[in-house]
Scaffold this motif. Structure first.
Motif, PDB file in Angstrom:
ATOM      1  N   ILE A   1       0.861  -1.174   0.000  1.00 51.84           N
ATOM      2  CA  ILE A   1       0.000   0.000   0.000  1.00 51.84           C
ATOM      3  C   ILE A   1       0.903   1.231   0.000  1.00 51.84           C
ATOM      4  CG2 ILE A   1      -0.203  -0.006   2.507  1.00 51.84           C
ATOM      5  CD1 ILE A   1      -3.078   1.057   2.087  1.00 51.84           C
ATOM      6  N   ASN A   2       0.472   2.256  -0.708  1.00 49.14           N
ATOM      7  CA  ASN A   2       1.226   3.506  -0.770  1.00 49.14           C
ATOM      8  C   ASN A   2       1.342   4.107   0.624  1.00 49.14           C
ATOM      9  OD1 ASN A   2       1.288   6.591  -0.969  1.00 49.14           O
ATOM     10  ND2 ASN A   2       1.871   5.956  -3.031  1.00 49.14           N
ATOM     11  N   LEU A   3       2.554   4.498   0.999  1.00 49.19           N
ATOM     12  CA  LEU A   3       2.812   5.049   2.329  1.00 49.19           C
ATOM     13  C   LEU A   3       1.904   6.228   2.637  1.00 49.19           C
ATOM     14  CD1 LEU A   3       4.541   5.366   4.937  1.00 49.19           C
ATOM     15  CD2 LEU A   3       6.037   6.826   3.593  1.00 49.19           C
ATOM     16  N   ARG A   5      -1.032   7.061   1.336  1.00 49.25           N
ATOM     17  CA  ARG A   5      -2.441   6.675   1.484  1.00 49.25           C
ATOM     18  C   ARG A   5      -2.679   6.007   2.830  1.00 49.25           C
ATOM     19  NH1 ARG A   5      -5.474   4.563  -3.604  1.00 49.25           N
ATOM     20  NH2 ARG A   5      -6.940   6.094  -2.842  1.00 49.25           N
ATOM     21  N   MET A  34       9.274  -1.407   4.304  1.00 46.40           N
ATOM     22  CA  MET A  34       9.106  -0.290   3.378  1.00 46.40           C
ATOM     23  C   MET A  34       9.950  -0.562   2.147  1.00 46.40           C
ATOM     24  SD  MET A  34       9.504   3.705   4.175  1.00 46.40           S
ATOM     25  CE  MET A  34      10.096   4.791   2.909  1.00 46.40           C
ATOM     26  N   ASP A  35       9.366  -0.295   1.001  1.00 39.40           N
ATOM     27  CA  ASP A  35      10.054  -0.486  -0.268  1.00 39.40           C
ATOM     28  C   ASP A  35       9.645   0.656  -1.185  1.00 39.40           C
ATOM     29  OD1 ASP A  35      11.706  -1.640  -2.122  1.00 39.40           O
ATOM     30  OD2 ASP A  35      10.579  -3.503  -2.300  1.00 39.40           O
ATOM     31  N   TYR A  36      10.123   0.631  -2.405  1.00 38.52           N
ATOM     32  CA  TYR A  36       9.797   1.675  -3.373  1.00 38.52           C
ATOM     33  C   TYR A  36       9.312   1.049  -4.662  1.00 38.52           C
ATOM     34  CZ  TYR A  36      12.267   4.739  -0.199  1.00 38.52           C
ATOM     35  OH  TYR A  36      12.656   5.434   0.916  1.00 38.52           O
ATOM     36  N   THR A  37       8.337   1.694  -5.299  1.00 36.25           N
ATOM     37  CA  THR A  37       7.857   1.229  -6.600  1.00 36.25           C
ATOM     38  C   THR A  37       8.881   1.623  -7.662  1.00 36.25           C
ATOM     39  OG1 THR A  37       6.668   3.264  -7.110  1.00 36.25           O
ATOM     40  CG2 THR A  37       5.455   1.555  -5.894  1.00 36.25           C
ATOM     41  N   GLU A  41       7.925   5.691  -5.591  1.00 38.95           N
ATOM     42  CA  GLU A  41       6.954   5.978  -4.533  1.00 38.95           C
ATOM     43  C   GLU A  41       7.149   5.004  -3.382  1.00 38.95           C
ATOM     44  OE1 GLU A  41       2.986   5.985  -6.031  1.00 38.95           O
ATOM     45  OE2 GLU A  41       3.500   7.292  -7.708  1.00 38.95           O
ATOM     46  N   ILE A  43       6.277   2.495  -0.511  1.00 37.82           N
ATOM     47  CA  ILE A  43       5.151   1.610  -0.224  1.00 37.82           C
ATOM     48  C   ILE A  43       5.447   0.815   1.048  1.00 37.82           C
ATOM     49  CG2 ILE A  43       4.331   1.379  -2.600  1.00 37.82           C
ATOM     50  CD1 ILE A  43       5.796  -1.332  -2.703  1.00 37.82           C
ATOM     51  N   CYS A  45       4.824  -2.829   2.751  1.00 39.43           N
ATOM     52  CA  CYS A  45       4.512  -4.174   2.279  1.00 39.43           C
ATOM     53  C   CYS A  45       4.650  -5.187   3.406  1.00 39.43           C
ATOM     54  CB  CYS A  45       5.418  -4.549   1.113  1.00 39.43           C
ATOM     55  SG  CYS A  45       7.167  -4.355   1.469  1.00 39.43           S
TER      56      CYS A  45
END
Length: 68
Positions: A1-3, A5, A34-37, A41, A43, A45
């Motif tokens: 999910i986007n951080l 949001r 936490m990771d990045y798209t 962005e 996210i 997870c």
């Protein structure tokens, strides 16, 4: 999910601060990560114990050290 949001509440300034505070404990406890798209962005997870073990095996560069 986007951080953003997950943590932002546009109607309450204090809520995102509190959400981020609690999120740091979830990340530290290995409940989530936490990771990045591909677009950069952030996210949040699901974080499994195997990922935690693999992540701990990645060497972390020490400031001031030089690799040969």
């Amino acid at each position: 999910i986007n951080l953003f949001r997950l943590v932002v509440n546009p109607h309450n300034f204090a809520q995102p601060v509190e959400n981020i505070y609690y999120l740091t404990f979830l990340i530290c406890d290995g409940i989530c990560g936490m990771d990045y798209t591909e677009n950069g962005e952030p996210i949040i997870c699901e974080w499994s114990p195997l990922i935690s073990v693999l992540h701990s095996m990645v060497p972390v560069p020490v400031e001031g050290s030089h690799a040969s």
